[in-house]
Scaffold this active site. Structure first.
Site, PDB file in Angstrom:
ATOM      1  N   ASP A 146      15.997  -4.708  12.194  1.00 24.90           N
ATOM      2  CA  ASP A 146      15.711  -3.720  13.245  1.00 24.90           C
ATOM      3  C   ASP A 146      14.354  -4.013  13.884  1.00 24.90           C
ATOM      4  O   ASP A 146      13.943  -3.319  14.817  1.00 24.90           O
ATOM      5  CB  ASP A 146      15.797  -2.286  12.690  1.00 24.90           C
ATOM      6  N   SER A 147      13.668  -5.084  13.397  1.00 25.69           N
ATOM      7  CA  SER A 147      12.482  -5.575  14.102  1.00 25.69           C
ATOM      8  C   SER A 147      12.871  -6.056  15.505  1.00 25.69           C
ATOM      9  O   SER A 147      11.992  -6.296  16.343  1.00 25.69           O
ATOM     10  CB  SER A 147      11.806  -6.703  13.316  1.00 25.69           C
ATOM     11  N   ASP A 187      20.394  -4.767   9.474  1.00 20.45           N
ATOM     12  CA  ASP A 187      19.703  -3.509   9.175  1.00 20.45           C
ATOM     13  C   ASP A 187      20.489  -2.324   9.712  1.00 20.45           C
ATOM     14  O   ASP A 187      20.895  -2.309  10.889  1.00 20.45           O
ATOM     15  CB  ASP A 187      18.324  -3.497   9.859  1.00 20.45           C
ATOM     16  N   GLU A 243      16.467   0.904   4.013  1.00 19.27           N
ATOM     17  CA  GLU A 243      15.102   1.087   3.510  1.00 19.27           C
ATOM     18  C   GLU A 243      15.023   2.331   2.638  1.00 19.27           C
ATOM     19  O   GLU A 243      15.436   3.412   3.068  1.00 19.27           O
ATOM     20  CB  GLU A 243      14.123   1.227   4.688  1.00 19.27           C
ATOM     21  N   GLU A 302       8.363  -5.610   0.827  1.00 16.97           N
ATOM     22  CA  GLU A 302       7.466  -5.915   1.956  1.00 16.97           C
ATOM     23  C   GLU A 302       6.041  -5.444   1.668  1.00 16.97           C
ATOM     24  O   GLU A 302       5.816  -4.282   1.305  1.00 16.97           O
ATOM     25  CB  GLU A 302       8.008  -5.236   3.232  1.00 16.97           C
TER      26      GLU A 302
HETATM   27  O1  KIV Z   1      13.544  -5.838  10.417  1.00 18.22           O
HETATM   28  C1  KIV Z   1      13.033  -6.822   9.835  1.00 18.22           C
HETATM   29  O2  KIV Z   1      12.718  -7.845  10.432  1.00 18.22           O
HETATM   30  C2  KIV Z   1      12.814  -6.709   8.391  1.00 18.22           C
HETATM   31  C3  KIV Z   1      12.048  -7.813   7.738  1.00 18.22           C
HETATM   32  C4  KIV Z   1      10.604  -7.663   8.016  1.00 18.22           C
HETATM   33  C5  KIV Z   1      12.320  -7.886   6.280  1.00 18.22           C
HETATM   34  O3  KIV Z   1      13.220  -5.761   7.786  1.00 18.22           O
END
Ligand code: KIV
Length: 285
Positions: free
Chosen positions: A65-66, A104, A136, A203
């Site tokens: 979700d980044s 995610d 998460e 993380e």
């Molecule tokens: O969303 C993401 O990129 C992540 C990584 C930082 C593990 O959850």
């Protein structure tokens, strides 16, 4: 005879190609941990990048979700929706032949109740073709994790700095430095393992704590800013190839400086168009 030889050599080429594309599964990852082989994981959000990451032999592709930050320019991961994640994941899936693709579950799609969590996970799996989902949290989302896993969907956990809770933490600094938070994190890791998660992302926590967690569970622990004592590493692709240039945490190793290289290349193209150097006689019909 020549025809038969040709057929045979074609068959050999095809079987080699198939061998090269032996898919990574959740079981492969657990086996890798058992034999001490480190797991590589990178993010990807689109077809072109996913194809490169997969061809380079990365074991796990995370449609993180980044994407909310990297692709859409949001300050946090909170605004990205389930529809957006499905769009990104579908593009990644079309490119990937070998890697395990984990997606995610975005903020707000699994925290309120376990039935909604399952519906969200089913949408990701059905509409994108992904292989697993990531969530998460620990104890507080236990029911959601159980329900998703009971439906046959593999779940990866994520503890430590969990960006979907950024407004609870207030900052992106290292988590679990205090004893109480470290104890909670260790309990949560055990709980994720007992709930049936196939792996855990840790993380931005102290390296000694991350190693302790990795040693205490049989499932792979993949770290980002969690030191070298864990079972694998994950980075955000755009950060490690230097396409982003404003994010500089200590844990980030940049393997390229694409931001500057692209500015230079695009600047040169701009000059060439303005000066009428591009296209030349060989670059036209
Ligand atoms: O969303 C993401 O990129 C992540 C990584 C930082 C593990 O959850």
């Amino acid at each position: 005879m020549a025809f038969l030889l040709l057929l045979r050599s074609n068959q050999m080429i095809m079987s080699t190609a198939k061998k090269n594309y032996k898919r990574i599964t959740v079981k492969s990852l657990v086996d890798m941990k058992a034999r001490g082989e480190k797991i590589s994981m990178l993010t990807a959000y689109d077809y072109t990048m996913a194809k490169i990451v997969d061809s380079a032999g990365i074991d796990v592709i995370l449609v993180g979700d980044s994407a909310s930050n990297v692709m859409a320019g949001h300050e946090t991961t909170l605004p990205i929706t389930l529809d957006h994640m499905i769009y990104h994941a579908s593009a990644v899936i079309r490119a990937v032949k070998r890697a395990l693709v984990v997606v995610d579950l975005p903020f707000g799609t699994y925290q309120s109740d376990d039935k909604e969590a399952l519906r969200s996970a089913i949408r990701i799996m059905k509409e994108s073709g992904a292989h697993a989902v990531k969530v998460e949290g620990g104890q507080e989302i236990r029911a959601s994790i159980r329900r998703i896993i009971n439906a046959g969907i593999p779940v990866m956990g994520h503890l430590g700095l969990t960006p979907q809770s950024i407004y609870k933490f207030g900052t992106y600094t290292v988590r679990a430095k205090e004893e109480q938070e470290a104890i909670q994190l260790k309990e949560d890791a055990k709980l994720l393992e007992a709930s049936g998660c196939f792996a855990i992302v840790l993380e931005k926590i102290p390296a000694t704590l991350a190693k302790e967690v990795a040693d205490s569970v049989s499932i792979p622990v993949i770290g980002i800013g969690a030191g070298g004592g864990v079972d694998g590493q994950v980075l955000v692709l755009h950060d490690m190839i230097g396409m982003t240039n404003e994010f500089n945490p200590r844990f980030l190793r940049r393997y390229m400086n694409l931001y500057d290289d692209m500015i230079e290349a695009i600047g040169q193209y701009n000059k060439d168009v303005k000066s009428k150097d591009f296209p030349n006689n060989d670059e036209q019909y």
